[in-house]
Design a protein around this motif. Structure first.
Motif, short mmCIF file in Angstrom:
data_model
loop_
_atom_site.label_atom_id
_atom_site.label_comp_id
_atom_site.label_asym_id
_atom_site.label_seq_id
_atom_site.Cartn_x
_atom_site.Cartn_y
_atom_site.Cartn_z
N ILE A 91 1.13 4.27 -3.17
CA ILE A 91 0.59 5.60 -2.87
C ILE A 91 1.67 6.66 -3.04
O ILE A 91 1.45 7.70 -3.67
CB ILE A 91 0.02 5.64 -1.43
CG1 ILE A 91 -1.25 4.79 -1.35
CG2 ILE A 91 -0.29 7.07 -1.00
CD1 ILE A 91 -1.74 4.57 0.07
N LEU A 92 2.85 6.41 -2.48
CA LEU A 92 3.94 7.39 -2.57
C LEU A 92 4.43 7.58 -4.00
O LEU A 92 4.67 8.70 -4.43
CB LEU A 92 5.09 6.97 -1.65
CG LEU A 92 4.79 7.00 -0.16
CD1 LEU A 92 5.96 6.40 0.62
CD2 LEU A 92 4.53 8.42 0.31
N TYR A 121 0.56 2.69 6.45
CA TYR A 121 -0.38 2.79 5.33
C TYR A 121 -0.83 1.40 4.89
O TYR A 121 -0.39 0.88 3.87
CB TYR A 121 0.25 3.53 4.16
CG TYR A 121 0.59 4.95 4.49
CD1 TYR A 121 -0.41 5.90 4.61
CD2 TYR A 121 1.90 5.33 4.71
CE1 TYR A 121 -0.11 7.20 4.93
CE2 TYR A 121 2.21 6.64 5.03
CZ TYR A 121 1.21 7.58 5.14
OH TYR A 121 1.51 8.85 5.46
N CYS A 172 0.80 -1.23 0.00
CA CYS A 172 0.00 0.00 0.00
C CYS A 172 0.83 1.28 0.00
O CYS A 172 0.51 2.22 -0.72
CB CYS A 172 -0.92 0.01 1.21
SG CYS A 172 -1.97 -1.45 1.29
N ALA A 193 2.71 6.92 -6.80
CA ALA A 193 1.66 7.55 -7.60
C ALA A 193 1.56 9.04 -7.31
O ALA A 193 1.31 9.83 -8.22
CB ALA A 193 0.32 6.86 -7.33
N SER A 194 1.76 9.43 -6.06
CA SER A 194 1.72 10.86 -5.74
C SER A 194 2.90 11.60 -6.34
O SER A 194 2.83 12.80 -6.56
CB SER A 194 1.66 11.07 -4.23
OG SER A 194 2.85 10.64 -3.63
N ALA A 195 3.98 10.89 -6.62
CA ALA A 195 5.14 11.50 -7.28
C ALA A 195 5.03 11.41 -8.80
O ALA A 195 5.91 11.88 -9.51
CB ALA A 195 6.42 10.82 -6.82
N GLY A 196 3.97 10.79 -9.30
CA GLY A 196 3.77 10.68 -10.75
C GLY A 196 4.51 9.53 -11.38
O GLY A 196 4.73 9.50 -12.58
#
Length: 119
Positions: free
Chosen positions: A35-36, A118, A31, A38-41
């Motif tokens: 998340i990390l 997370y 998880c 995807a948040s950085a692209g």
């Protein structure tokens, strides 16, 4: 006179640190890392296979990762104390290896915390 070859110093600490990082990576692959990333692209679909394999072993991986990282930190602390007493001509763990081990320990702790937090 022949010199006896010295075994590399700090191998146990590095091994424990790498094992702790690997276990923490397995915990965080489910998880936290998606998340990390995807948040950085950055795409994180490649983590699906790792998460699928590691998910049933989450608790043992948490314990193994924590144990390895704590033991690695204790050994690194011992290396720092020995290096302070070693002197310029002593055989100690090189400074660069101690620094890289510290960075690895910090990375492992961050991954382990993210994998625990997370879920």
């Amino acid at each position: 006179m022949t010199e006896t070859p010295h075994s590399p110093k700090g191998i146990g600490t590095v091994t424990l640190t790498l094992t702790g990082i690997a276990a923490a990576f397995g915990v965080a692959a489910c998880c936290a890392l998606p998340i990390l990333l995807a948040s950085a692209g950055i795409g994180a679909t490649w983590l699906g296979g790792v998460a699928f394999v590691a998910a049933p072993y989450r608790t043992p991986l948490l314990l193994i990762g924590a144990l390895c990282l704590v033991t690695g930190a204790a050994l690194l602390l011992r290396q720092q104390v020995v290096a302070a007493r070693c002197g310029p001509n002593g055989v100690c763990t090189p400074r660069w290896m101690r620094l890289l081990t510290l960075v690895g320990l910090l990375l492992g702790v961050a991954l382990l915390w993210a994998g625990y937090r997370y879920v």
